[in-house]
Scaffold this motif. Sequence first.
Motif, PDB file in Angstrom:
ATOM      1  N   TYR A   1      -4.773  17.886  -7.494  1.00  0.00           N
ATOM      2  CA  TYR A   1      -4.475  16.462  -7.312  1.00  0.00           C
ATOM      3  C   TYR A   1      -3.144  16.157  -7.992  1.00  0.00           C
ATOM      4  CZ  TYR A   1      -9.229  15.916  -5.605  1.00  0.00           C
ATOM      5  OH  TYR A   1     -10.390  16.027  -4.865  1.00  0.00           O
ATOM      6  N   LEU A   2      -2.201  15.610  -7.220  1.00  0.00           N
ATOM      7  CA  LEU A   2      -0.832  15.437  -7.701  1.00  0.00           C
ATOM      8  C   LEU A   2      -0.463  13.999  -8.045  1.00  0.00           C
ATOM      9  CD1 LEU A   2       1.682  17.674  -5.708  1.00  0.00           C
ATOM     10  CD2 LEU A   2       0.980  17.834  -8.090  1.00  0.00           C
ATOM     11  N   GLY A   3      -1.398  13.083  -7.943  1.00  0.00           N
ATOM     12  CA  GLY A   3      -1.033  11.694  -8.205  1.00  0.00           C
ATOM     13  C   GLY A   3      -0.528  11.017  -6.945  1.00  0.00           C
ATOM     14  N   TYR A   4       0.311   9.997  -7.113  1.00  0.00           N
ATOM     15  CA  TYR A   4       0.675   9.131  -5.997  1.00  0.00           C
ATOM     16  C   TYR A   4       1.996   9.535  -5.352  1.00  0.00           C
ATOM     17  CZ  TYR A   4      -3.050   6.465  -8.084  1.00  0.00           C
ATOM     18  OH  TYR A   4      -4.262   6.103  -8.602  1.00  0.00           O
ATOM     19  N   TYR A   5       1.971   9.534  -4.044  1.00  0.00           N
ATOM     20  CA  TYR A   5       3.180   9.705  -3.233  1.00  0.00           C
ATOM     21  C   TYR A   5       3.661   8.329  -2.803  1.00  0.00           C
ATOM     22  CZ  TYR A   5       5.796  10.332   1.125  1.00  0.00           C
ATOM     23  OH  TYR A   5       6.729  10.256   2.125  1.00  0.00           O
ATOM     24  N   ILE A   6       4.969   8.071  -3.011  1.00  0.00           N
ATOM     25  CA  ILE A   6       5.585   6.821  -2.571  1.00  0.00           C
ATOM     26  C   ILE A   6       6.835   7.182  -1.786  1.00  0.00           C
ATOM     27  CG2 ILE A   6       6.531   4.587  -3.269  1.00  0.00           C
ATOM     28  CD1 ILE A   6       5.016   4.887  -5.913  1.00  0.00           C
ATOM     29  N   GLN A   7       6.819   6.945  -0.509  1.00  0.00           N
ATOM     30  CA  GLN A   7       7.892   7.401   0.375  1.00  0.00           C
ATOM     31  C   GLN A   7       9.265   6.884  -0.055  1.00  0.00           C
ATOM     32  OE1 GLN A   7       7.232   6.571   4.524  1.00  0.00           O
ATOM     33  NE2 GLN A   7       9.351   6.936   5.082  1.00  0.00           N
ATOM     34  N   ASP A   8       9.331   5.640  -0.504  1.00  0.00           N
ATOM     35  CA  ASP A   8      10.621   5.027  -0.812  1.00  0.00           C
ATOM     36  C   ASP A   8      10.992   5.096  -2.286  1.00  0.00           C
ATOM     37  OD1 ASP A   8      11.034   4.333   1.864  1.00  0.00           O
ATOM     38  OD2 ASP A   8       9.885   2.484   1.631  1.00  0.00           O
ATOM     39  N   SER A   9      10.296   5.910  -3.052  1.00  0.00           N
ATOM     40  CA  SER A   9      10.625   6.097  -4.463  1.00  0.00           C
ATOM     41  C   SER A   9      11.076   7.532  -4.693  1.00  0.00           C
ATOM     42  CB  SER A   9       9.415   5.796  -5.351  1.00  0.00           C
ATOM     43  OG  SER A   9       9.659   6.198  -6.692  1.00  0.00           O
TER      44      SER A   9
ATOM     45  N   LYS B   1       0.833  -1.203   0.000  1.00  0.00           N
ATOM     46  CA  LYS B   1       0.000   0.000   0.000  1.00  0.00           C
ATOM     47  C   LYS B   1       0.868   1.253   0.000  1.00  0.00           C
ATOM     48  CE  LYS B   1      -4.069  -2.024   2.225  1.00  0.00           C
ATOM     49  NZ  LYS B   1      -5.053  -1.880   3.332  1.00  0.00           N
ATOM     50  N   ALA B   2       2.007   1.170  -0.692  1.00  0.00           N
ATOM     51  CA  ALA B   2       2.952   2.284  -0.686  1.00  0.00           C
ATOM     52  C   ALA B   2       2.433   3.488  -1.468  1.00  0.00           C
ATOM     53  CB  ALA B   2       4.301   1.834  -1.250  1.00  0.00           C
ATOM     54  N   CYS B   3       1.618   3.267  -2.490  1.00  0.00           N
ATOM     55  CA  CYS B   3       1.100   4.368  -3.304  1.00  0.00           C
ATOM     56  C   CYS B   3      -0.049   5.063  -2.572  1.00  0.00           C
ATOM     57  CB  CYS B   3       0.602   3.857  -4.650  1.00  0.00           C
ATOM     58  SG  CYS B   3       1.881   3.211  -5.725  1.00  0.00           S
ATOM     59  N   ILE B   4       0.110   6.340  -2.333  1.00  0.00           N
ATOM     60  CA  ILE B   4      -0.913   7.122  -1.640  1.00  0.00           C
ATOM     61  C   ILE B   4      -1.338   8.268  -2.549  1.00  0.00           C
ATOM     62  CG2 ILE B   4      -1.434   8.547   0.371  1.00  0.00           C
ATOM     63  CD1 ILE B   4       0.714   7.009   1.899  1.00  0.00           C
ATOM     64  N   ALA B   5      -2.609   8.287  -2.941  1.00  0.00           N
ATOM     65  CA  ALA B   5      -3.136   9.399  -3.738  1.00  0.00           C
ATOM     66  C   ALA B   5      -3.028  10.692  -2.932  1.00  0.00           C
ATOM     67  CB  ALA B   5      -4.579   9.129  -4.132  1.00  0.00           C
ATOM     68  N   THR B   6      -2.681  11.795  -3.597  1.00  0.00           N
ATOM     69  CA  THR B   6      -2.447  13.055  -2.889  1.00  0.00           C
ATOM     70  C   THR B   6      -3.226  14.203  -3.526  1.00  0.00           C
ATOM     71  OG1 THR B   6      -0.505  13.585  -4.250  1.00  0.00           O
ATOM     72  CG2 THR B   6      -0.123  12.370  -2.193  1.00  0.00           C
ATOM     73  N   ARG B   7      -3.496  15.190  -2.695  1.00  0.00           N
ATOM     74  CA  ARG B   7      -4.069  16.443  -3.170  1.00  0.00           C
ATOM     75  C   ARG B   7      -3.608  17.569  -2.259  1.00  0.00           C
ATOM     76  NH1 ARG B   7     -10.517  15.695  -1.497  1.00  0.00           N
ATOM     77  NH2 ARG B   7     -10.263  16.174   0.732  1.00  0.00           N
ATOM     78  N   ILE B   8      -3.462  18.749  -2.845  1.00  0.00           N
ATOM     79  CA  ILE B   8      -3.059  19.937  -2.096  1.00  0.00           C
ATOM     80  C   ILE B   8      -4.278  20.826  -1.895  1.00  0.00           C
ATOM     81  CG2 ILE B   8      -1.660  22.040  -2.133  1.00  0.00           C
ATOM     82  CD1 ILE B   8       0.350  20.527  -3.882  1.00  0.00           C
ATOM     83  N   PRO B   9      -4.654  21.126  -0.645  1.00  0.00           N
ATOM     84  CA  PRO B   9      -5.713  22.115  -0.405  1.00  0.00           C
ATOM     85  C   PRO B   9      -5.133  23.513  -0.648  1.00  0.00           C
ATOM     86  CG  PRO B   9      -4.878  21.262   1.676  1.00  0.00           C
ATOM     87  CD  PRO B   9      -4.134  20.536   0.599  1.00  0.00           C
ATOM     88  N   VAL B  10      -5.379  24.061  -1.817  1.00  0.00           N
ATOM     89  CA  VAL B  10      -4.611  25.218  -2.283  1.00  0.00           C
ATOM     90  C   VAL B  10      -4.825  26.460  -1.427  1.00  0.00           C
ATOM     91  CG1 VAL B  10      -4.557  24.336  -4.642  1.00  0.00           C
ATOM     92  CG2 VAL B  10      -6.398  25.901  -3.949  1.00  0.00           C
ATOM     93  N   GLN B  11      -5.949  26.554  -0.758  1.00  0.00           N
ATOM     94  CA  GLN B  11      -6.217  27.723   0.074  1.00  0.00           C
ATOM     95  C   GLN B  11      -5.192  27.856   1.195  1.00  0.00           C
ATOM     96  OE1 GLN B  11     -10.136  27.721   1.795  1.00  0.00           O
ATOM     97  NE2 GLN B  11      -9.779  29.548   3.050  1.00  0.00           N
ATOM     98  N   TYR B  12      -4.645  26.731   1.636  1.00  0.00           N
ATOM     99  CA  TYR B  12      -3.750  26.727   2.788  1.00  0.00           C
ATOM    100  C   TYR B  12      -2.289  26.492   2.401  1.00  0.00           C
ATOM    101  CZ  TYR B  12      -8.307  26.084   4.939  1.00  0.00           C
ATOM    102  OH  TYR B  12      -9.629  26.237   5.297  1.00  0.00           O
ATOM    103  N   PHE B  13      -2.009  26.351   1.100  1.00  0.00           N
ATOM    104  CA  PHE B  13      -0.644  26.043   0.680  1.00  0.00           C
ATOM    105  C   PHE B  13       0.317  27.177   1.022  1.00  0.00           C
ATOM    106  CE2 PHE B  13       2.669  26.466  -2.614  1.00  0.00           C
ATOM    107  CZ  PHE B  13       3.411  25.330  -2.300  1.00  0.00           C
ATOM    108  N   GLU B  14       1.470  26.805   1.572  1.00  0.00           N
ATOM    109  CA  GLU B  14       2.525  27.758   1.909  1.00  0.00           C
ATOM    110  C   GLU B  14       3.825  27.278   1.270  1.00  0.00           C
ATOM    111  OE1 GLU B  14       2.496  30.594   3.418  1.00  0.00           O
ATOM    112  OE2 GLU B  14       0.430  30.634   4.187  1.00  0.00           O
ATOM    113  N   PRO B  15       4.325  27.956   0.239  1.00  0.00           N
ATOM    114  CA  PRO B  15       5.568  27.513  -0.392  1.00  0.00           C
ATOM    115  C   PRO B  15       6.748  27.653   0.560  1.00  0.00           C
ATOM    116  CG  PRO B  15       4.942  29.675  -1.212  1.00  0.00           C
ATOM    117  CD  PRO B  15       3.794  29.191  -0.372  1.00  0.00           C
TER     118      PRO B  15
END
Length: 253
Positions: free
Chosen positions: A214-222, A70-84
């Motif tokens: 939506y940024l696609g999948y996050y994989i910690q070890d990739s 279950k390494a692949c985790i779908a991701t999304r950024i809540p843009v209202q709160y994004f801080e570069p």
Amino acid sequence: MSQIHELPLTAIQFYATAPYPCSYLPEQVARSQVATPSHSIGADAYSNLVNAGFRRSGLFTYRPYCDHCKACIATRIPVQYFEPNRSQRRSWQKHSGLQAQVLSLAYHEEHYRLYQQYQAVRHQTGQMERDNQEQYTQFLLQSRVNSRIVEFRDGPDDPHPGRLRMVSMIDVIEQGISSVYTFYDASEASSSYGTYSILWQIDQVQQLGLPYLYLGYYIQDSPKMAYKIKYQPIEGLIDDQWQPLLPHRPQDA
């Protein structure tokens, strides 16, 4: 709404693929769950599928469905709160001279040449390095949803005005933008075009008044997929629930 049984998809069925070698974790065997038939996946259904962790590759809409991973985790950024962070702010400033143009899906030879160059430099051992024009078209230019090409070129004040630097494929959905794929001029080691593309898409979602990129999948070890954790705050779909994903080590501030 993130679980399959909650989706209003009466005309859509799901099947699991046969096992195949994982592209991101060499020791793993992967499977995908695919939504079918593709012609039944309109804009509303696709928006719901994206929110349930699915991605699009050409006419195929899929999500990981692996037996033991279950390494692949779908991701999304809540843009209202994004801080570069500081590095991202530098990237935004460095490439602020790029001029973006949004185009309808169509084949452009210049885009395909840049795609080939990018694959040769960044994915030397991957299948996509060998993609011919037909495979490129099937992967990026076939869609039944609201898809767009965004091309980025050097501005009039740059040494090479009009030079193509980057191309992003995006889907505009009900709750934001789904970032499908980006390729860019990889000949400049000091550039940060990929970062700039994500920041540009965040800005576009904000301008549209919509909540998520939506940024696609996050994989910690990739290494190819772990970079997404740098965009904070970011949410991951875990056990069918969207929840915050936190960096695993101190972030560049």
